[in-house]
Design a protein around this motif. Structure first.
Motif, PDB file in Angstrom:
ATOM      1  N   HIS A  77       8.819  -8.527   1.636  1.00 41.16           N
ATOM      2  CA  HIS A  77       8.522  -9.778   2.193  1.00 41.16           C
ATOM      3  C   HIS A  77      10.563 -10.096   1.473  1.00 41.16           C
ATOM      4  CE1 HIS A  77       8.175 -14.069   2.034  1.00 41.16           C
ATOM      5  NE2 HIS A  77       7.078 -13.721   3.188  1.00 41.16           N
ATOM      6  N   PRO A  78      10.794 -11.083   2.414  1.00 38.76           N
ATOM      7  CA  PRO A  78      12.371 -11.513   1.788  1.00 38.76           C
ATOM      8  C   PRO A  78      12.532 -12.606   0.660  1.00 38.76           C
ATOM      9  CG  PRO A  78      11.881 -12.889   3.683  1.00 38.76           C
ATOM     10  CD  PRO A  78      10.312 -11.401   3.908  1.00 38.76           C
ATOM     11  N   THR A  79      11.469 -12.537   0.947  1.00 41.54           N
ATOM     12  CA  THR A  79      11.140 -13.747  -0.655  1.00 41.54           C
ATOM     13  C   THR A  79      10.736 -12.800  -1.989  1.00 41.54           C
ATOM     14  OG1 THR A  79       9.555 -15.541   0.208  1.00 41.54           O
ATOM     15  CG2 THR A  79      11.969 -15.961   0.715  1.00 41.54           C
ATOM     16  N   GLY A  80       9.951 -11.762  -1.766  1.00 41.01           N
ATOM     17  CA  GLY A  80       8.899 -11.424  -3.028  1.00 41.01           C
ATOM     18  C   GLY A  80       7.246 -12.555  -2.130  1.00 41.01           C
ATOM     19  N   ASP A  81       7.627 -12.528  -1.318  1.00 44.11           N
ATOM     20  CA  ASP A  81       5.688 -13.365  -0.966  1.00 44.11           C
ATOM     21  C   ASP A  81       5.186 -12.472  -0.822  1.00 44.11           C
ATOM     22  OD1 ASP A  81       6.820 -14.964  -3.459  1.00 44.11           O
ATOM     23  OD2 ASP A  81       6.926 -16.927  -1.770  1.00 44.11           O
ATOM     24  N   HIS A  82       5.481 -11.182  -0.443  1.00 42.70           N
ATOM     25  CA  HIS A  82       4.473 -11.218   0.178  1.00 42.70           C
ATOM     26  C   HIS A  82       3.289 -10.624  -0.643  1.00 42.70           C
ATOM     27  CE1 HIS A  82       1.698  -7.292   1.365  1.00 42.70           C
ATOM     28  NE2 HIS A  82       2.172  -6.916   1.912  1.00 42.70           N
ATOM     29  N   PRO A  83       1.260 -11.086   0.143  1.00 41.22           N
ATOM     30  CA  PRO A  83       0.602 -11.180  -0.860  1.00 41.22           C
ATOM     31  C   PRO A  83      -0.179 -10.229  -1.894  1.00 41.22           C
ATOM     32  CG  PRO A  83      -0.458 -11.324   1.312  1.00 41.22           C
ATOM     33  CD  PRO A  83       1.365 -10.958   1.652  1.00 41.22           C
ATOM     34  N   GLN A  85       2.444  -8.991  -3.367  1.00 44.85           N
ATOM     35  CA  GLN A  85       3.385  -9.452  -4.733  1.00 44.85           C
ATOM     36  C   GLN A  85       2.990 -10.166  -5.091  1.00 44.85           C
ATOM     37  OE1 GLN A  85       7.368  -8.818  -1.595  1.00 44.85           O
ATOM     38  NE2 GLN A  85       8.137  -7.941  -3.158  1.00 44.85           N
ATOM     39  N   LYS A  86       2.730 -11.659  -4.143  1.00 50.82           N
ATOM     40  CA  LYS A  86       2.014 -12.647  -5.290  1.00 50.82           C
ATOM     41  C   LYS A  86       1.200 -12.648  -6.188  1.00 50.82           C
ATOM     42  CE  LYS A  86       1.465 -15.902  -2.437  1.00 50.82           C
ATOM     43  NZ  LYS A  86       1.192 -16.237  -0.868  1.00 50.82           N
ATOM     44  N   ALA A  87       0.348 -11.421  -6.256  1.00 49.14           N
ATOM     45  CA  ALA A  87      -0.924 -11.117  -6.622  1.00 49.14           C
ATOM     46  C   ALA A  87      -0.844 -10.511  -7.599  1.00 49.14           C
ATOM     47  CB  ALA A  87      -1.957 -10.231  -5.948  1.00 49.14           C
ATOM     48  N   TRP A  88       0.229  -9.982  -8.086  1.00 50.91           N
ATOM     49  CA  TRP A  88       1.127  -8.684  -9.087  1.00 50.91           C
ATOM     50  C   TRP A  88       1.548 -10.281 -10.149  1.00 50.91           C
ATOM     51  CZ3 TRP A  88      -0.369  -4.574  -6.874  1.00 50.91           C
ATOM     52  CH2 TRP A  88      -0.292  -3.318  -7.829  1.00 50.91           C
ATOM     53  N   ARG A  89       2.138 -11.086  -9.586  1.00 54.58           N
ATOM     54  CA  ARG A  89       2.298 -12.049 -10.125  1.00 54.58           C
ATOM     55  C   ARG A  89       1.346 -12.869 -10.805  1.00 54.58           C
ATOM     56  NH1 ARG A  89       6.738 -12.606  -6.216  1.00 54.58           N
ATOM     57  NH2 ARG A  89       5.666 -14.326  -5.391  1.00 54.58           N
ATOM     58  N   GLN A  90       0.780 -13.373 -10.431  1.00 54.31           N
ATOM     59  CA  GLN A  90      -0.294 -14.202 -10.747  1.00 54.31           C
ATOM     60  C   GLN A  90      -1.128 -13.660 -11.740  1.00 54.31           C
ATOM     61  OE1 GLN A  90      -2.944 -15.693  -7.262  1.00 54.31           O
ATOM     62  NE2 GLN A  90      -4.567 -16.347  -8.613  1.00 54.31           N
ATOM     63  N   LEU A  91      -1.608 -11.868 -11.589  1.00 55.54           N
ATOM     64  CA  LEU A  91      -2.339 -11.237 -12.810  1.00 55.54           C
ATOM     65  C   LEU A  91      -1.317 -10.966 -14.112  1.00 55.54           C
ATOM     66  CD1 LEU A  91      -5.018 -10.239 -10.780  1.00 55.54           C
ATOM     67  CD2 LEU A  91      -5.291 -12.345 -11.211  1.00 55.54           C
ATOM     68  N   ASN A  92      -0.117 -11.390 -13.820  1.00 63.32           N
ATOM     69  CA  ASN A  92       0.502 -10.508 -14.802  1.00 63.32           C
ATOM     70  C   ASN A  92       0.480  -9.393 -14.742  1.00 63.32           C
ATOM     71  OD1 ASN A  92       1.761 -13.338 -15.301  1.00 63.32           O
ATOM     72  ND2 ASN A  92      -0.086 -13.332 -16.975  1.00 63.32           N
ATOM     73  N   GLY A 134      -0.931   2.654 -18.462  1.00 61.21           N
ATOM     74  CA  GLY A 134      -2.603   2.670 -17.500  1.00 61.21           C
ATOM     75  C   GLY A 134      -3.324   1.233 -17.498  1.00 61.21           C
ATOM     76  N   CYS A 135      -2.297   0.011 -16.924  1.00 62.88           N
ATOM     77  CA  CYS A 135      -2.440  -0.576 -16.064  1.00 62.88           C
ATOM     78  C   CYS A 135      -3.575  -0.704 -15.276  1.00 62.88           C
ATOM     79  CB  CYS A 135      -1.177  -1.632 -15.984  1.00 62.88           C
ATOM     80  SG  CYS A 135      -0.438  -1.867 -17.320  1.00 62.88           S
ATOM     81  N   TYR A 136      -4.243   0.379 -14.677  1.00 67.27           N
ATOM     82  CA  TYR A 136      -5.171   0.495 -13.544  1.00 67.27           C
ATOM     83  C   TYR A 136      -6.026  -0.769 -13.380  1.00 67.27           C
ATOM     84  CZ  TYR A 136      -2.839   5.203 -13.625  1.00 67.27           C
ATOM     85  OH  TYR A 136      -2.173   6.226 -13.356  1.00 67.27           O
ATOM     86  N   GLN A 137      -6.746  -1.443 -14.133  1.00 62.64           N
ATOM     87  CA  GLN A 137      -7.632  -2.229 -14.074  1.00 62.64           C
ATOM     88  C   GLN A 137      -6.919  -3.667 -13.281  1.00 62.64           C
ATOM     89  OE1 GLN A 137     -11.377  -1.493 -14.170  1.00 62.64           O
ATOM     90  NE2 GLN A 137     -10.878  -3.388 -12.655  1.00 62.64           N
ATOM     91  N   ARG A 138      -5.584  -4.070 -13.624  1.00 64.84           N
ATOM     92  CA  ARG A 138      -4.398  -4.615 -13.276  1.00 64.84           C
ATOM     93  C   ARG A 138      -4.550  -4.463 -11.682  1.00 64.84           C
ATOM     94  NH1 ARG A 138      -2.388  -5.435 -18.789  1.00 64.84           N
ATOM     95  NH2 ARG A 138      -0.507  -4.752 -17.476  1.00 64.84           N
ATOM     96  N   ILE A 139      -3.565  -3.737 -11.587  1.00 67.36           N
ATOM     97  CA  ILE A 139      -3.407  -3.477 -10.303  1.00 67.36           C
ATOM     98  C   ILE A 139      -4.836  -3.298  -9.690  1.00 67.36           C
ATOM     99  CG2 ILE A 139      -2.765  -1.244  -9.227  1.00 67.36           C
ATOM    100  CD1 ILE A 139      -1.181  -0.273 -11.917  1.00 67.36           C
ATOM    101  N   GLU A 140      -6.165  -2.563  -9.447  1.00 65.10           N
ATOM    102  CA  GLU A 140      -7.190  -2.757  -8.731  1.00 65.10           C
ATOM    103  C   GLU A 140      -7.155  -4.867  -8.607  1.00 65.10           C
ATOM    104  OE1 GLU A 140     -11.725  -2.014  -8.861  1.00 65.10           O
ATOM    105  OE2 GLU A 140     -10.748  -0.070  -9.914  1.00 65.10           O
ATOM    106  N   ASN A 141      -7.173  -4.711  -9.460  1.00 64.39           N
ATOM    107  CA  ASN A 141      -8.062  -6.497  -9.039  1.00 64.39           C
ATOM    108  C   ASN A 141      -6.335  -7.128  -8.429  1.00 64.39           C
ATOM    109  OD1 ASN A 141      -9.990  -6.396 -10.999  1.00 64.39           O
ATOM    110  ND2 ASN A 141      -8.790  -6.877 -12.701  1.00 64.39           N
ATOM    111  N   ALA A 142      -5.449  -6.594  -8.880  1.00 62.38           N
ATOM    112  CA  ALA A 142      -4.341  -7.343  -7.851  1.00 62.38           C
ATOM    113  C   ALA A 142      -4.141  -6.771  -6.237  1.00 62.38           C
ATOM    114  CB  ALA A 142      -3.103  -7.497  -8.096  1.00 62.38           C
TER     115      ALA A 142
END
Length: 150
Positions: A77-83, A85-92, A134-142
């Motif tokens: 995404h040109p500004t890093g706002d693919h869904p 990427q946005k979820a990754w940031r939102q859920l840290n 081991g961030c698998y749960q956060r990855i899955e949630n994002a």
């Protein structure tokens, strides 16, 4: 001469056709978001999209992507706002962050193929991507959050 479209821009390569795509992306084009991990397609750090499907750039040669479209993390995404990427940031999601570009690209490929995956489908799709922290749960949630369109 091998022609490859990377992030929408045509690239030409007249060097070794067996050069791994990873090194072409990083060293020849200068896009360093795609990471080197294991060099054997086991960890997923080097995941890119080739014709909208996840591919391991460390074992994919430049000749394998001749006349195909490659998307790296920089082109998702040109500004890093693919869904995703946005979820990754939102859920840290990231801790150390090393695997994150590969995780994001694998997740993006999943959502292209299946926009509303179940949690099991998310786990299955991302099972080949290793997270050292081991961030698998956060990855899955994002990925789940990205699939809901929130």
């Amino acid at each position: 001469m091998i022609k490859v479209k990377i992030n929408g821009q045509e690239q030409n390569w007249d060097g070794d056709p067996d050069l791994p795509l990873l090194w072409f992306i990083r060293d020849e084009i200068g896009l360093t978001g795609t990471k080197f991990g294991c060099g054997q397609a086991l960890c997923g750090s080097c995941t890119v999209l080739v014709d909208k499907q996840a591919a391991r750039a460390c074992v994919t040669s430049v000749s394998d992507v001749k006349d195909r479209e490659v998307i790296t993390i920089e082109g998702l995404h040109p500004t890093g706002d693919h869904p995703v990427q946005k979820a990754w940031r939102q859920l840290n999601v990231p801790q150390c962050g090393f695997c994150q570009t590969g995780q994001i690209m694998q997740a993006a490929a999943l959502l292209i193929e299946n926009p509303r995956p179940s949690r099991d489908q998310i786990r299955q799709s991302l099972s080949g991507n290793i997270c050292r922290c081991g961030c698998y749960q956060r990855i899955e949630n994002a990925v789940h959050l990205a699939s809901t369109g929130v």
